[in-house]
Design a protein around this motif. Structure first.
Motif, PDB file in Angstrom:
ATOM      1  N   SER A 114      -1.037  -6.874  -5.649  1.00 33.70           N
ATOM      2  CA  SER A 114      -0.045  -5.863  -5.271  1.00 33.70           C
ATOM      3  C   SER A 114       0.183  -5.953  -3.767  1.00 33.70           C
ATOM      4  N   GLU A 115       1.280  -5.373  -3.304  1.00 34.60           N
ATOM      5  CA  GLU A 115       1.605  -5.370  -1.879  1.00 34.60           C
ATOM      6  C   GLU A 115       1.814  -3.943  -1.404  1.00 34.60           C
ATOM      7  N   ASP A 116       1.339  -3.669  -0.190  1.00 34.52           N
ATOM      8  CA  ASP A 116       1.572  -2.339   0.372  1.00 34.52           C
ATOM      9  C   ASP A 116       2.937  -2.293   1.053  1.00 34.52           C
ATOM     10  N   ALA A 117       3.244  -1.176   1.699  1.00 35.09           N
ATOM     11  CA  ALA A 117       4.562  -0.987   2.309  1.00 35.09           C
ATOM     12  C   ALA A 117       4.855  -2.016   3.394  1.00 35.09           C
ATOM     13  N   LYS A 118       3.802  -2.564   4.003  1.00 34.97           N
ATOM     14  CA  LYS A 118       3.978  -3.560   5.057  1.00 34.97           C
ATOM     15  C   LYS A 118       3.984  -4.985   4.522  1.00 34.97           C
ATOM     16  N   GLY A 119       3.897  -5.140   3.219  1.00 33.17           N
ATOM     17  CA  GLY A 119       3.931  -6.461   2.620  1.00 33.17           C
ATOM     18  C   GLY A 119       2.590  -7.159   2.551  1.00 33.17           C
ATOM     19  N   LYS A 120       1.513  -6.461   2.902  1.00 30.20           N
ATOM     20  CA  LYS A 120       0.187  -7.066   2.844  1.00 30.20           C
ATOM     21  C   LYS A 120      -0.308  -7.075   1.408  1.00 30.20           C
ATOM     22  N   ALA A 121      -0.734  -8.269   0.952  1.00 25.52           N
ATOM     23  CA  ALA A 121      -1.156  -8.425  -0.437  1.00 25.52           C
ATOM     24  C   ALA A 121      -2.628  -8.075  -0.596  1.00 25.52           C
ATOM     25  N   ALA A 122      -2.947  -7.473  -1.728  1.00 21.89           N
ATOM     26  CA  ALA A 122      -4.330  -7.140  -2.068  1.00 21.89           C
ATOM     27  C   ALA A 122      -4.538  -7.406  -3.552  1.00 21.89           C
ATOM     28  N   SER A 123      -5.768  -7.772  -3.923  1.00 23.03           N
ATOM     29  CA  SER A 123      -6.051  -8.121  -5.312  1.00 23.03           C
ATOM     30  C   SER A 123      -7.046  -7.158  -5.936  1.00 23.03           C
ATOM     31  N   THR A 124      -6.953  -7.051  -7.252  1.00 24.93           N
ATOM     32  CA  THR A 124      -7.894  -6.255  -8.042  1.00 24.93           C
ATOM     33  C   THR A 124      -8.404  -7.115  -9.190  1.00 24.93           C
ATOM     34  N   VAL A 125      -9.711  -7.124  -9.398  1.00 21.02           N
ATOM     35  CA  VAL A 125     -10.284  -7.902 -10.494  1.00 21.02           C
ATOM     36  C   VAL A 125     -10.050  -7.160 -11.802  1.00 21.02           C
ATOM     37  N   THR A 126      -9.432  -7.856 -12.755  1.00 19.56           N
ATOM     38  CA  THR A 126      -9.124  -7.247 -14.054  1.00 19.56           C
ATOM     39  C   THR A 126     -10.008  -7.774 -15.174  1.00 19.56           C
ATOM     40  N   GLY A 127     -10.771  -8.821 -14.894  1.00 18.52           N
ATOM     41  CA  GLY A 127     -11.633  -9.391 -15.917  1.00 18.52           C
ATOM     42  C   GLY A 127     -12.184 -10.724 -15.476  1.00 18.52           C
ATOM     43  N   THR A 128     -12.948 -11.361 -16.348  1.00 21.22           N
ATOM     44  CA  THR A 128     -13.473 -12.702 -16.075  1.00 21.22           C
ATOM     45  C   THR A 128     -13.193 -13.592 -17.273  1.00 21.22           C
ATOM     46  N   ILE A 129     -13.166 -14.912 -17.006  1.00 21.72           N
ATOM     47  CA  ILE A 129     -12.886 -15.869 -18.067  1.00 21.72           C
ATOM     48  C   ILE A 129     -13.631 -17.163 -17.787  1.00 21.72           C
ATOM     49  N   LEU A 130     -14.114 -17.805 -18.825  1.00 26.53           N
ATOM     50  CA  LEU A 130     -14.757 -19.110 -18.719  1.00 26.53           C
ATOM     51  C   LEU A 130     -13.759 -20.175 -19.146  1.00 26.53           C
ATOM     52  N   ILE A 131     -13.515 -21.130 -18.270  1.00 24.76           N
ATOM     53  CA  ILE A 131     -12.599 -22.230 -18.584  1.00 24.76           C
ATOM     54  C   ILE A 131     -13.412 -23.518 -18.676  1.00 24.76           C
ATOM     55  N   PRO A 132     -13.415 -24.167 -19.840  1.00 27.69           N
ATOM     56  CA  PRO A 132     -14.222 -25.380 -20.022  1.00 27.69           C
ATOM     57  C   PRO A 132     -13.709 -26.541 -19.169  1.00 27.69           C
ATOM     58  N   CYS A 133     -14.630 -27.381 -18.721  1.00 22.17           N
ATOM     59  CA  CYS A 133     -14.281 -28.598 -17.990  1.00 22.17           C
ATOM     60  C   CYS A 133     -15.508 -29.482 -17.876  1.00 22.17           C
ATOM     61  N   GLU A 134     -15.252 -30.753 -17.580  1.00 18.26           N
ATOM     62  CA  GLU A 134     -16.353 -31.682 -17.295  1.00 18.26           C
ATOM     63  C   GLU A 134     -16.379 -32.117 -15.836  1.00 18.26           C
ATOM     64  N   THR A 135     -15.251 -31.912 -15.132  1.00 14.44           N
ATOM     65  CA  THR A 135     -15.152 -32.310 -13.733  1.00 14.44           C
ATOM     66  C   THR A 135     -14.380 -31.249 -12.968  1.00 14.44           C
ATOM     67  N   VAL A 136     -14.804 -30.989 -11.747  1.00  9.11           N
ATOM     68  CA  VAL A 136     -14.085 -30.084 -10.851  1.00  9.11           C
ATOM     69  C   VAL A 136     -13.796 -30.831  -9.550  1.00  9.11           C
ATOM     70  N   ILE A 137     -12.558 -30.719  -9.066  1.00 12.02           N
ATOM     71  CA  ILE A 137     -12.169 -31.319  -7.788  1.00 12.02           C
ATOM     72  C   ILE A 137     -11.740 -30.193  -6.855  1.00 12.02           C
ATOM     73  N   LEU A 138     -12.391 -30.112  -5.713  1.00  9.66           N
ATOM     74  CA  LEU A 138     -12.118 -29.055  -4.743  1.00  9.66           C
ATOM     75  C   LEU A 138     -11.062 -29.513  -3.744  1.00  9.66           C
ATOM     76  N   ALA A 139      -9.935 -28.824  -3.738  1.00  7.11           N
ATOM     77  CA  ALA A 139      -8.838 -29.145  -2.815  1.00  7.11           C
ATOM     78  C   ALA A 139      -8.380 -27.860  -2.145  1.00  7.11           C
ATOM     79  N   ILE A 140      -9.300 -27.231  -1.438  1.00  4.66           N
ATOM     80  CA  ILE A 140      -9.027 -25.908  -0.858  1.00  4.66           C
ATOM     81  C   ILE A 140      -8.812 -25.974   0.651  1.00  4.66           C
ATOM     82  N   GLY A 141      -8.589 -27.171   1.168  1.00  8.98           N
ATOM     83  CA  GLY A 141      -8.305 -27.293   2.595  1.00  8.98           C
ATOM     84  C   GLY A 141      -9.099 -28.404   3.237  1.00  8.98           C
ATOM     85  N   GLN A 142      -8.688 -28.728   4.446  1.00  7.19           N
ATOM     86  CA  GLN A 142      -9.346 -29.782   5.219  1.00  7.19           C
ATOM     87  C   GLN A 142      -9.751 -29.250   6.583  1.00  7.19           C
TER      88      GLN A 142
END
Length: 604
Positions: A320-348
């Motif tokens: 959601s965003e406040d009146a100034k446009g600042k975004a904020a998050s709320t946790v609504t639940g959790t989920i398990l997603i199956p995988c055999e490999t994870v590649i991290l591409a979150i920045g350099q």
């Protein structure tokens, strides 16, 4: 408001929105006209003068020119500037004899470049013709830096990269492959007159979550994984792959995984799509290749079964965003997603393990462990040591690295010649009338209503047969001609001569965008309000004339609205309006503009 000083090169340069937005200030309208005429070699060499890597950037550029393109104000879609650049590169003739040459007699100055990426190669390109001896230290066995290790060959074919790197290296650079610099202090002790650090941002960011250490065999850092693929160390991957992050590196990772055998590839994004850092066309290509992009999921932990990675748990978020446009998050639940490999591409991140942090080296680092670098000269706190590309200010696109290389080369040249680094050569300019008659012009100013030309791609089945199969096919002759005609020739400027105006209003009547107004003079804020269409974009200038002979009012043009159609000049009965092509000379190391022309002389 004072009359506009059109002798200032930056005035009309800023009006050419695409060239102004390009970090290297490539002359976009002129090379598009050359392409339209089938003069591919001339277009390529004009490109190369500023952006150095037309074939590479014609495939990989982040395209800052296109959002700025004036065509977006007509039909919402920019001219396909980047893809036209590729047309020139793919269809040019042999340019060996046209490339800059290094003189046999050197000037006695030795320059060390650390890394053979785009910034370092640009420095070498600019300095070797001036007689500098250039030594490049490269840890890999081939040049190109992150252009080679981070951009997959299905986007950037190896032969294109090899060719444009060789154009520079073959000028006479002493390139030492497999030779990483282990100590800056030792390198400085070798007596080089200047050192340039162009090592990129070679360290991918980690994700410190529960299970990361235990799952390390199947969790990879994106840029390191791409490098291993590029050099053939990784040739296959498991079926189910998660990519964490949603920048361009993430797009390269997910598309590469598909080619190495993954059948279920998901890109996991923490935020909604409007916050994505990846270029829109990269997202489109990934989704075309059946990569699933999952939004609003924040990684929580790696899940293992008997020591084997079987998935990741994510928090599901609502934003959601406040009146100034600042975004904020709320946790609504959790989920398990199956995988055999994870590649991290979150920045350099930058990494300078070879630079000693002591007084003898004299290179200061800030609180983020980044070198303190002057943003105008690219010199560090130690005179004679310069940084550029991602190594200077963090990750950016190749075209920014080229810009850094040009500016650093100017500084290195000044440093070696004993001139102040602040003495930057000035841009030159020439305005050339396009008149062939009172109402005829030497360029095509017919408006083309064609829609932006879509790029053809290799069939989905075919593209996965080879990691090096280039996906984009490029424009054919018909597509090229149609797309080139969409350019509005923004470098052909409307120049007004006030003492020839009879205030007949013909230009105002014919103007299709109502950008012209004859009005009493006033201060600029007030003047903007009293135009035929109020000038709302204050980032773009107003073109104001001197007093008109009849009433002492002034002619004002809103440069933001003008589409350079030339109708004002065609309609004007006295020739007060003229269409004049802007030739801008962008300064480079050792070069000065000669009488505003596009020729260069080397400073002796």
């Amino acid at each position: 408001m004072n009359p506009t000083d059109i002798q200032d090169p930056n005035y009309f340069h800023k009006v050419v929105d695409c060239q102004w937005a390009c970090p290297a200030h490539t002359n976009v309208p002129e090379y598009i006209r050359l392409i339209a005429q089938g003069k591919y070699t001339d277009a390529y060499m004009l490109n190369r003068e500023s952006n150095v890597f037309p074939g590479i950037l014609g495939r990989t550029c982040d395209r800052p020119c296109e959002p700025a393109c004036r065509r977006t104000r007509i039909d919402g879609k920019a001219v396909a500037i980047c893809r036209l650049k590729r047309v020139a590169a793919d269809n040019r003739d042999d340019i060996t004899d046209l490339l800059p040459k290094a003189p046999q007699t050197k000037n006695g100055k030795r320059i060390a470049l650390i890394g053979a990426g785009p910034a370092s190669l640009t420095v070498a390109n600019d300095l070797m013709p001036l007689g500098y001896e250039v030594t490049i230290f490269e840890k890999q066995t081939k040049p190109g830096g992150l252009m080679r290790t981070n951009i997959p060959s299905f986007r950037l074919p190896e032969h294109v990269l090899d060719d444009e790197c060789a154009q520079i290296i073959n000028m006479g650079a002493d390139i030492r492959y497999g030779t990483p610099v282990a100590s800056m202090k030792a390198l400085l002790g070798e007596g080089y007159d200047a050192v340039f650090v162009g090592t990129g941002a070679p360290r991918g960011k980690e994700l410190d979550l529960p299970g990361r250490k235990e799952a390390s065999a199947n969790v990879h850092i994106g840029i390191e994984w791409l490098e291993s693929v590029a050099f053939g160390h990784i040739t296959q991957i498991e079926k189910r792959v998660l990519i964490i992050g949603v920048g361009n590196t993430a797009m390269d990772c997910c598309r590469t995984a598909k080619r190495l055998g993954a059948s279920d590839v998901k890109v996991m994004a923490r935020r909604p799509r409007k916050f994505f850092k990846a270029s829109p066309w990269e997202l489109e290509d990934a989704e075309e290749e059946q990569v699933q992009i999952v939004i609003n999921h924040a990684p929580k932990r790696f899940v293992l079964d008997e020591g084997v990675l079987v998935g990741m748990e994510f928090e599901q978020l609502a934003w959601s965003e406040d009146a100034k446009g600042k975004a904020a998050s709320t946790v609504t639940g959790t989920i398990l997603i199956p995988c055999e490999t994870v590649i991290l591409a979150i920045g350099q991140e930058n990494a300078f393990p070879f630079i000693e942090r002591d007084r003898d080296t004299g290179i200061e680092f800030d609180k983020w462990d980044m070198p303190v670098v002057d943003k105008a000269t690219f010199q560090s706190s130690r005179p004679g040591v310069f940084f550029g590309g991602d190594a200077a200010f963090g990750p950016q696109n190749i075209i920014w690295a080229v810009n850094h290389g040009h500016e650093a080369a100017i500084s290195i040249h000044n440093h070696c010649q004993g001139a102040a680094l602040s003495e930057r050569p000035k841009a030159g300019m020439n305005l050339i009338s396009q008149k062939m008659g009172l109402h005829e012009w030497s360029y095509s100013n017919d408006y083309s209503g064609a829609k932006r030309t879509p790029m053809k791609h290799v069939d989905l089945v075919e593209r996965f047969k080879s990691l090096s199969k280039e996906v984009e096919l490029g424009f054919d002759v018909e597509q090229t001609a149609r797309e080139a005609q969409r350019c509005l020739n923004c470098d052909v400027q409307t120049k007004f001569t006030d003492n020839q105006c009879i205030e007949c209003d013909a230009c105002i009547d014919v103007c299709p965008v109502l950008c012209l107004t004859i009005t009493p003079n006033a201060e600029e804020p007030e003047l903007r309000k009293q135009l035929t269409v109020p000038a709302l974009n204050k980032d773009q200038s107003l073109y104001a004339s001197g007093p008109l002979p009849q009433t002492r009012r002034i002619m004002v043009k809103d440069e933001d609205l003008c589409v350079h159609c030339g109708l004002c000049a065609e309609r004007c009965p006295t020739g007060a309006w003229d269409m004049q092509k802007l030739e801008l000379v962008i300064p480079k190391a050792g070069g000065v503009a000669v009488n505003g022309s596009t020729s260069w002389t080397q400073q002796k």
